[in-house]
Design a protein around this motif. Structure first.
Motif, PDB file in Angstrom:
ATOM      1  N   GLU A 106     -24.092 -10.618 -23.510  1.00  0.00           N
ATOM      2  CA  GLU A 106     -24.653  -9.274 -23.618  1.00  0.00           C
ATOM      3  C   GLU A 106     -25.556  -8.910 -22.442  1.00  0.00           C
ATOM      4  O   GLU A 106     -25.587  -7.761 -22.005  1.00  0.00           O
ATOM      5  CB  GLU A 106     -25.439  -9.161 -24.924  1.00  0.00           C
ATOM      6  CG  GLU A 106     -25.969  -7.771 -25.195  1.00  0.00           C
ATOM      7  CD  GLU A 106     -26.637  -7.648 -26.549  1.00  0.00           C
ATOM      8  OE1 GLU A 106     -27.171  -6.561 -26.825  1.00  0.00           O
ATOM      9  OE2 GLU A 106     -26.635  -8.632 -27.331  1.00  0.00           O
ATOM     10  N   PHE A 107     -26.292  -9.877 -21.930  1.00  0.00           N
ATOM     11  CA  PHE A 107     -27.231  -9.617 -20.840  1.00  0.00           C
ATOM     12  C   PHE A 107     -26.909 -10.524 -19.644  1.00  0.00           C
ATOM     13  O   PHE A 107     -27.602 -11.516 -19.402  1.00  0.00           O
ATOM     14  CB  PHE A 107     -28.682  -9.870 -21.299  1.00  0.00           C
ATOM     15  CG  PHE A 107     -29.053  -9.161 -22.567  1.00  0.00           C
ATOM     16  CD1 PHE A 107     -29.219  -7.781 -22.588  1.00  0.00           C
ATOM     17  CD2 PHE A 107     -29.232  -9.868 -23.752  1.00  0.00           C
ATOM     18  CE1 PHE A 107     -29.572  -7.124 -23.751  1.00  0.00           C
ATOM     19  CE2 PHE A 107     -29.588  -9.217 -24.925  1.00  0.00           C
ATOM     20  CZ  PHE A 107     -29.749  -7.841 -24.933  1.00  0.00           C
ATOM     21  N   PRO A 108     -25.867 -10.209 -18.889  1.00  0.00           N
ATOM     22  CA  PRO A 108     -25.465 -11.097 -17.784  1.00  0.00           C
ATOM     23  C   PRO A 108     -26.546 -11.289 -16.725  1.00  0.00           C
ATOM     24  O   PRO A 108     -26.574 -12.327 -16.071  1.00  0.00           O
ATOM     25  CB  PRO A 108     -24.214 -10.432 -17.202  1.00  0.00           C
ATOM     26  CG  PRO A 108     -24.177  -9.060 -17.754  1.00  0.00           C
ATOM     27  CD  PRO A 108     -24.995  -9.044 -19.003  1.00  0.00           C
ATOM     28  N   ASP A 109     -27.453 -10.338 -16.576  1.00  0.00           N
ATOM     29  CA  ASP A 109     -28.536 -10.494 -15.602  1.00  0.00           C
ATOM     30  C   ASP A 109     -29.589 -11.503 -16.061  1.00  0.00           C
ATOM     31  O   ASP A 109     -30.449 -11.894 -15.282  1.00  0.00           O
ATOM     32  CB  ASP A 109     -29.215  -9.150 -15.330  1.00  0.00           C
ATOM     33  CG  ASP A 109     -28.314  -8.191 -14.570  1.00  0.00           C
ATOM     34  OD1 ASP A 109     -27.305  -8.648 -13.988  1.00  0.00           O
ATOM     35  OD2 ASP A 109     -28.615  -6.980 -14.555  1.00  0.00           O
ATOM     36  N   GLU A 110     -29.509 -11.894 -17.316  1.00  0.00           N
ATOM     37  CA  GLU A 110     -30.459 -12.868 -17.860  1.00  0.00           C
ATOM     38  C   GLU A 110     -29.789 -14.213 -18.123  1.00  0.00           C
ATOM     39  O   GLU A 110     -30.251 -14.998 -18.934  1.00  0.00           O
ATOM     40  CB  GLU A 110     -31.084 -12.314 -19.134  1.00  0.00           C
ATOM     41  CG  GLU A 110     -31.903 -11.061 -18.860  1.00  0.00           C
ATOM     42  CD  GLU A 110     -32.530 -10.497 -20.109  1.00  0.00           C
ATOM     43  OE1 GLU A 110     -33.239 -11.253 -20.794  1.00  0.00           O
ATOM     44  OE2 GLU A 110     -32.299  -9.316 -20.383  1.00  0.00           O
ATOM     45  N   LEU A 111     -28.692 -14.457 -17.412  1.00  0.00           N
ATOM     46  CA  LEU A 111     -27.963 -15.712 -17.521  1.00  0.00           C
ATOM     47  C   LEU A 111     -28.112 -16.495 -16.218  1.00  0.00           C
ATOM     48  O   LEU A 111     -27.900 -15.955 -15.133  1.00  0.00           O
ATOM     49  CB  LEU A 111     -26.475 -15.447 -17.779  1.00  0.00           C
ATOM     50  CG  LEU A 111     -25.575 -16.682 -17.800  1.00  0.00           C
ATOM     51  CD1 LEU A 111     -25.886 -17.553 -19.021  1.00  0.00           C
ATOM     52  CD2 LEU A 111     -24.120 -16.261 -17.805  1.00  0.00           C
ATOM     53  N   VAL A 112     -28.479 -17.759 -16.326  1.00  0.00           N
ATOM     54  CA  VAL A 112     -28.596 -18.645 -15.175  1.00  0.00           C
ATOM     55  C   VAL A 112     -27.569 -19.760 -15.349  1.00  0.00           C
ATOM     56  O   VAL A 112     -27.594 -20.475 -16.354  1.00  0.00           O
ATOM     57  CB  VAL A 112     -30.012 -19.251 -15.070  1.00  0.00           C
ATOM     58  CG1 VAL A 112     -30.085 -20.248 -13.914  1.00  0.00           C
ATOM     59  CG2 VAL A 112     -31.051 -18.157 -14.926  1.00  0.00           C
ATOM     60  N   VAL A 113     -26.652 -19.878 -14.392  1.00  0.00           N
ATOM     61  CA  VAL A 113     -25.689 -20.971 -14.372  1.00  0.00           C
ATOM     62  C   VAL A 113     -26.114 -21.896 -13.246  1.00  0.00           C
ATOM     63  O   VAL A 113     -26.213 -21.474 -12.096  1.00  0.00           O
ATOM     64  CB  VAL A 113     -24.249 -20.460 -14.162  1.00  0.00           C
ATOM     65  CG1 VAL A 113     -23.266 -21.622 -14.081  1.00  0.00           C
ATOM     66  CG2 VAL A 113     -23.855 -19.488 -15.274  1.00  0.00           C
ATOM     67  N   CYS A 114     -26.397 -23.147 -13.579  1.00  0.00           N
ATOM     68  CA  CYS A 114     -26.904 -24.092 -12.587  1.00  0.00           C
ATOM     69  C   CYS A 114     -26.119 -25.398 -12.663  1.00  0.00           C
ATOM     70  O   CYS A 114     -25.240 -25.565 -13.501  1.00  0.00           O
ATOM     71  CB  CYS A 114     -28.399 -24.317 -12.803  1.00  0.00           C
ATOM     72  SG  CYS A 114     -28.832 -24.859 -14.471  1.00  0.00           S
ATOM     73  N   GLN A 115     -26.490 -26.325 -11.791  1.00  0.00           N
ATOM     74  CA  GLN A 115     -25.714 -27.549 -11.636  1.00  0.00           C
ATOM     75  C   GLN A 115     -26.503 -28.785 -12.079  1.00  0.00           C
ATOM     76  O   GLN A 115     -27.709 -28.882 -11.866  1.00  0.00           O
ATOM     77  CB  GLN A 115     -25.310 -27.706 -10.171  1.00  0.00           C
ATOM     78  CG  GLN A 115     -24.339 -28.820  -9.918  1.00  0.00           C
ATOM     79  CD  GLN A 115     -23.913 -28.874  -8.464  1.00  0.00           C
ATOM     80  OE1 GLN A 115     -24.641 -28.468  -7.572  1.00  0.00           O
ATOM     81  NE2 GLN A 115     -22.720 -29.401  -8.237  1.00  0.00           N
ATOM     82  N   VAL A 116     -25.773 -29.710 -12.665  1.00  0.00           N
ATOM     83  CA  VAL A 116     -26.310 -31.025 -13.019  1.00  0.00           C
ATOM     84  C   VAL A 116     -25.391 -32.096 -12.451  1.00  0.00           C
ATOM     85  O   VAL A 116     -24.234 -31.834 -12.128  1.00  0.00           O
ATOM     86  CB  VAL A 116     -26.447 -31.206 -14.549  1.00  0.00           C
ATOM     87  CG1 VAL A 116     -27.580 -30.359 -15.099  1.00  0.00           C
ATOM     88  CG2 VAL A 116     -25.153 -30.908 -15.269  1.00  0.00           C
ATOM     89  N   ALA A 117     -25.915 -33.304 -12.330  1.00  0.00           N
ATOM     90  CA  ALA A 117     -25.165 -34.401 -11.731  1.00  0.00           C
ATOM     91  C   ALA A 117     -24.162 -35.028 -12.686  1.00  0.00           C
ATOM     92  O   ALA A 117     -23.138 -35.571 -12.261  1.00  0.00           O
ATOM     93  CB  ALA A 117     -26.124 -35.470 -11.220  1.00  0.00           C
ATOM     94  N   LEU A 118     -24.449 -34.954 -13.990  1.00  0.00           N
ATOM     95  CA  LEU A 118     -23.582 -35.570 -14.997  1.00  0.00           C
ATOM     96  C   LEU A 118     -23.337 -34.595 -16.137  1.00  0.00           C
ATOM     97  O   LEU A 118     -24.215 -33.804 -16.477  1.00  0.00           O
ATOM     98  CB  LEU A 118     -24.249 -36.812 -15.604  1.00  0.00           C
ATOM     99  CG  LEU A 118     -24.438 -38.038 -14.729  1.00  0.00           C
ATOM    100  CD1 LEU A 118     -25.281 -39.073 -15.460  1.00  0.00           C
ATOM    101  CD2 LEU A 118     -23.093 -38.625 -14.329  1.00  0.00           C
ATOM    102  N   PRO A 119     -22.160 -34.668 -16.765  1.00  0.00           N
ATOM    103  CA  PRO A 119     -21.964 -33.872 -17.974  1.00  0.00           C
ATOM    104  C   PRO A 119     -22.912 -34.353 -19.079  1.00  0.00           C
ATOM    105  O   PRO A 119     -23.444 -35.467 -19.019  1.00  0.00           O
ATOM    106  CB  PRO A 119     -20.498 -34.115 -18.347  1.00  0.00           C
ATOM    107  CG  PRO A 119     -19.979 -35.169 -17.459  1.00  0.00           C
ATOM    108  CD  PRO A 119     -21.000 -35.448 -16.400  1.00  0.00           C
ATOM    109  N   GLY A 120     -23.103 -33.515 -20.080  1.00  0.00           N
ATOM    110  CA  GLY A 120     -24.089 -33.773 -21.129  1.00  0.00           C
ATOM    111  C   GLY A 120     -23.945 -35.091 -21.851  1.00  0.00           C
ATOM    112  O   GLY A 120     -24.932 -35.807 -22.066  1.00  0.00           O
ATOM    113  N   GLN A 121     -22.728 -35.455 -22.252  1.00  0.00           N
ATOM    114  CA  GLN A 121     -22.551 -36.699 -22.990  1.00  0.00           C
ATOM    115  C   GLN A 121     -22.913 -37.902 -22.131  1.00  0.00           C
ATOM    116  O   GLN A 121     -23.529 -38.855 -22.600  1.00  0.00           O
ATOM    117  CB  GLN A 121     -21.120 -36.803 -23.510  1.00  0.00           C
ATOM    118  CG  GLN A 121     -20.814 -35.794 -24.586  1.00  0.00           C
ATOM    119  CD  GLN A 121     -19.366 -35.820 -25.031  1.00  0.00           C
ATOM    120  OE1 GLN A 121     -18.496 -36.346 -24.350  1.00  0.00           O
ATOM    121  NE2 GLN A 121     -19.103 -35.237 -26.192  1.00  0.00           N
TER     122      GLN A 121
END
Length: 191
Positions: A106-121
């Motif tokens: 709904e609010f794409p301007d309030e979405l942050v897509v960032c990077q991590v070194a490993l997937p969550g599991q």
């Protein structure tokens, strides 16, 4: 101690065997941290903001759950009292995920897509293994949106360097400088 809303508590089984992780990726777009602030009044502004963004959280967790090999974590980052953004992390293809999610929330301007070194599991498994392997040598080990945060006891500088060397951007290591200050979270050196 109050933990951020994005903190996961990990249970471990000591002696459960070797940890096999995917190779951590080099992080070029790290996840932002919440801005430290003191909530005003009764915290109702924070609660209202969290409620407003809750549907977006549902969208991002569903999207990420369909991509477990890349999905890191999700949550809210706070910019101030009553001002937050939804954040989701992946190991790669960030522009593709931004584009796909931008059309779904709904609010794409309030979405942050960032990077991590490993997937969550894998990140959860790493946090659990470190907690078991480093027993007595750390103050805390936690997993939020970004890397596994490890706060080591005073004098564990060599261990800190070893962890950073072995796990790279998958960990953020802090060494307490003084035993008394370490207990209250002051006087630390980041790696």
């Amino acid at each position: 101690t109050v933990l951020p809303a994005t903190t996961s508590v990990v249970s471990t089984t000591v002696g459960s065997g070797s940890l096999v992780l995917p190779e951590p990726v080099r992080v070029n777009e790290p996840c932002p941290q919440s801005t430290p602030f003191q909530p005003a009044g009764d915290g109702s502004a924070m609660l209202e903001e969290a409620s407003r963004l809750e549907p977006m959280l549902g969208v991002v967790v569903a999207y990420g759950g369909e991509r477990p090999d890349e999905f890191g974590s999700y949550g809210l980052i706070w910019h101030g009292d009553g001002d937050a953004s939804v954040v989701i992390s992946f190991t790669g293809r960030l522009n593709e995920h931004r584009s796909a999610l931008g059309g779904r929330v709904e609010f794409p301007d309030e979405l942050v897509v960032c990077q991590v070194a490993l997937p969550g599991q894998a990140s959860e498994a790493l946090a659990g293994a470190l907690a078991a392997d480093l027993a007595g040598r750390f103050q805390s080990i936690g997993r939020g949106i970004g890397p596994v945060d490890v706060v080591l006891n005073a004098g564990e500088d060599v261990l800190a360097d070893q962890l950073v060397s072995e796990y790279g951007d998958a960990v953020h290591v802090t060494v307490c400088r003084d035993v008394a200050d370490c207990a209250i979270g002051e006087d630390e050196t980041d790696r």
